[in-house]
Design a protein around this motif. Structure first.
Motif, PDB file in Angstrom:
ATOM      1  N   LEU A  20      50.245   4.348  16.466  1.00  0.00           N
ATOM      2  CA  LEU A  20      49.156   3.372  16.366  1.00  0.00           C
ATOM      3  C   LEU A  20      49.210   2.631  15.034  1.00  0.00           C
ATOM      4  N   MET A  21      49.624   3.314  13.973  1.00  0.00           N
ATOM      5  CA  MET A  21      49.705   2.664  12.666  1.00  0.00           C
ATOM      6  C   MET A  21      50.679   1.496  12.712  1.00  0.00           C
ATOM      7  N   GLN A  22      51.809   1.650  13.377  1.00  0.00           N
ATOM      8  CA  GLN A  22      52.751   0.537  13.502  1.00  0.00           C
ATOM      9  C   GLN A  22      52.147  -0.565  14.381  1.00  0.00           C
ATOM     10  N   THR A  23      51.488  -0.194  15.473  1.00  0.00           N
ATOM     11  CA  THR A  23      50.866  -1.174  16.361  1.00  0.00           C
ATOM     12  C   THR A  23      49.849  -2.040  15.613  1.00  0.00           C
ATOM     13  N   LEU A  24      49.095  -1.422  14.706  1.00  0.00           N
ATOM     14  CA  LEU A  24      48.074  -2.143  13.932  1.00  0.00           C
ATOM     15  C   LEU A  24      48.630  -2.742  12.644  1.00  0.00           C
ATOM     16  N   ASN A  25      49.920  -2.583  12.399  1.00  0.00           N
ATOM     17  CA  ASN A  25      50.577  -3.083  11.178  1.00  0.00           C
ATOM     18  C   ASN A  25      49.979  -2.502   9.896  1.00  0.00           C
ATOM     19  N   ILE A  26      49.609  -1.239   9.948  1.00  0.00           N
ATOM     20  CA  ILE A  26      49.083  -0.544   8.773  1.00  0.00           C
ATOM     21  C   ILE A  26      50.252  -0.185   7.861  1.00  0.00           C
ATOM     22  N   GLN A  27      50.127  -0.522   6.593  1.00  0.00           N
ATOM     23  CA  GLN A  27      51.141  -0.214   5.580  1.00  0.00           C
ATOM     24  C   GLN A  27      50.486   0.553   4.441  1.00  0.00           C
ATOM     25  N   TYR A  28      51.072   1.686   4.077  1.00  0.00           N
ATOM     26  CA  TYR A  28      50.586   2.443   2.926  1.00  0.00           C
ATOM     27  C   TYR A  28      51.127   1.764   1.674  1.00  0.00           C
ATOM     28  N   THR A  29      50.232   1.454   0.733  1.00  0.00           N
ATOM     29  CA  THR A  29      50.600   0.595  -0.387  1.00  0.00           C
ATOM     30  C   THR A  29      50.389   1.195  -1.775  1.00  0.00           C
ATOM     31  N   ASP A  30      49.556   2.226  -1.896  1.00  0.00           N
ATOM     32  CA  ASP A  30      49.307   2.810  -3.217  1.00  0.00           C
ATOM     33  C   ASP A  30      48.879   4.259  -3.021  1.00  0.00           C
ATOM     34  N   ALA A  31      49.151   5.063  -4.033  1.00  0.00           N
ATOM     35  CA  ALA A  31      48.792   6.481  -3.976  1.00  0.00           C
ATOM     36  C   ALA A  31      48.569   6.996  -5.375  1.00  0.00           C
ATOM     37  N   GLY A  32      47.715   7.985  -5.470  1.00  0.00           N
ATOM     38  CA  GLY A  32      47.452   8.673  -6.727  1.00  0.00           C
ATOM     39  C   GLY A  32      47.137  10.120  -6.425  1.00  0.00           C
ATOM     40  N   PRO A  33      46.890  10.927  -7.443  1.00  0.00           N
ATOM     41  CA  PRO A  33      46.631  12.351  -7.220  1.00  0.00           C
ATOM     42  C   PRO A  33      45.400  12.637  -6.374  1.00  0.00           C
ATOM     43  N   ASP A  34      44.469  11.673  -6.294  1.00  0.00           N
ATOM     44  CA  ASP A  34      43.244  11.909  -5.511  1.00  0.00           C
ATOM     45  C   ASP A  34      42.916  10.757  -4.559  1.00  0.00           C
ATOM     46  N   ALA A  69      46.184  11.106   3.697  1.00  0.00           N
ATOM     47  CA  ALA A  69      45.854  11.598   2.358  1.00  0.00           C
ATOM     48  C   ALA A  69      45.606  13.103   2.384  1.00  0.00           C
ATOM     49  N   SER A  70      44.900  13.566   3.405  1.00  0.00           N
ATOM     50  CA  SER A  70      44.623  14.996   3.520  1.00  0.00           C
ATOM     51  C   SER A  70      45.919  15.786   3.666  1.00  0.00           C
ATOM     52  N   PHE A  71      46.857  15.265   4.449  1.00  0.00           N
ATOM     53  CA  PHE A  71      48.135  15.941   4.646  1.00  0.00           C
ATOM     54  C   PHE A  71      48.897  16.084   3.326  1.00  0.00           C
ATOM     55  N   LEU A  72      48.721  15.117   2.426  1.00  0.00           N
ATOM     56  CA  LEU A  72      49.413  15.187   1.134  1.00  0.00           C
ATOM     57  C   LEU A  72      48.938  16.359   0.277  1.00  0.00           C
ATOM     58  N   PHE A  73      47.735  16.882   0.578  1.00  0.00           N
ATOM     59  CA  PHE A  73      47.165  17.983  -0.195  1.00  0.00           C
ATOM     60  C   PHE A  73      47.522  19.363   0.343  1.00  0.00           C
ATOM     61  N   VAL A  74      48.256  19.416   1.459  1.00  0.00           N
ATOM     62  CA  VAL A  74      48.582  20.723   2.032  1.00  0.00           C
ATOM     63  C   VAL A  74      50.090  20.930   2.012  1.00  0.00           C
ATOM     64  N   ASN A  75      50.505  22.142   2.207  1.00  0.00           N
ATOM     65  CA  ASN A  75      51.925  22.457   2.332  1.00  0.00           C
ATOM     66  C   ASN A  75      52.308  22.204   3.789  1.00  0.00           C
ATOM     67  N   GLY A  76      53.015  21.113   4.041  1.00  0.00           N
ATOM     68  CA  GLY A  76      53.372  20.703   5.389  1.00  0.00           C
ATOM     69  C   GLY A  76      54.273  21.674   6.125  1.00  0.00           C
ATOM     70  N   GLU A  77      54.904  22.587   5.414  1.00  0.00           N
ATOM     71  CA  GLU A  77      55.727  23.596   6.080  1.00  0.00           C
ATOM     72  C   GLU A  77      54.874  24.664   6.743  1.00  0.00           C
ATOM     73  N   HIS A  78      53.643  24.844   6.235  1.00  0.00           N
ATOM     74  CA  HIS A  78      52.789  25.920   6.733  1.00  0.00           C
ATOM     75  C   HIS A  78      51.488  25.427   7.362  1.00  0.00           C
ATOM     76  N   SER A  79      51.106  24.177   7.093  1.00  0.00           N
ATOM     77  CA  SER A  79      49.801  23.680   7.544  1.00  0.00           C
ATOM     78  C   SER A  79      49.923  22.317   8.201  1.00  0.00           C
ATOM     79  N   GLU A  80      48.933  22.005   9.019  1.00  0.00           N
ATOM     80  CA  GLU A  80      48.800  20.662   9.580  1.00  0.00           C
ATOM     81  C   GLU A  80      47.335  20.265   9.474  1.00  0.00           C
ATOM     82  N   VAL A  81      47.089  18.986   9.636  1.00  0.00           N
ATOM     83  CA  VAL A  81      45.752  18.436   9.427  1.00  0.00           C
ATOM     84  C   VAL A  81      45.280  17.764  10.709  1.00  0.00           C
ATOM     85  N   ARG A  82      43.997  17.930  11.021  1.00  0.00           N
ATOM     86  CA  ARG A  82      43.388  17.243  12.154  1.00  0.00           C
ATOM     87  C   ARG A  82      42.073  16.614  11.692  1.00  0.00           C
ATOM     88  N   GLY A  83      41.858  15.362  12.071  1.00  0.00           N
ATOM     89  CA  GLY A  83      40.560  14.743  11.852  1.00  0.00           C
ATOM     90  C   GLY A  83      39.578  15.339  12.829  1.00  0.00           C
TER      91      GLY A  83
END
Length: 145
Positions: A20-34, A69-83
């Motif tokens: 869906l992100m590609q369909t809506l042309n969503i682009q991630y453009t900036d990131a920081g620690p929080d 953003a939530s996924f960036l705060f977890v260890n993706g090898e052991h966890s997943e995120v759901r809204g």
């Protein structure tokens, strides 16, 4: 852990292909620690019948950036995120141009994350404000695992 903004943005944009992100042309453009920021163009593909930005497209943008953003705060090898819950207040209409969503962490628990996502236009005028709750789950095995 070293924060690598370019690596994070590359990762978020690369996993958005054929979604869906590609369909809506969503682009991630900036990131920081929080925080994490993404943009979405406003054009007829995201309009409602009156020619305005559809609230559902706005909420899809908010949930996309908040969940990523939530996924960036977890260890993706052991966890997943759901809204698990999202609310939105749309305060200004938009017909064309670009909107930018920035997700900022409000609460970072071990199993629940709470995000505020502000969506603004090119003039920094508030379009929508959203609140997203995500749940951190143990990673499930897939058929390929």
């Amino acid at each position: 852990m070293t924060f690598d903004k370019d690596k994070i943005l590359h990762y978020c944009n690369s996993i958005s292909k054929n979604t869906l992100m590609q369909t809506l042309n969503i682009q991630y453009t900036d990131a920081g620690p929080d925080f994490l920021t993404a943009t979405m163009p406003v054009n007829p593909s995201v309009h409602q019948p009156m020619g305005l930005l559809h609230g559902g497209a706005t909420v899809a943008l908010a949930e996309s950036v908040g969940s990523a953003a939530s996924f960036l705060f977890v260890n993706g090898e052991h966890s997943e995120v759901r809204g698990i819950e999202i609310s939105a207040n749309h305060v200004k209409s938009k017909r064309n141009g670009m909107v930018t969503a920035t997700a900022r962490i409000i609460h970072k628990g071990s199993s629940i994350h709470l995000w505020e996502i502000r969506i603004v236009d090119e003039n920094e005028s508030l379009i929508s404000i959203c609140k997203l709750t995500t749940m951190v789950l143990p990673k499930r095995k897939t058929k390929d695992s």
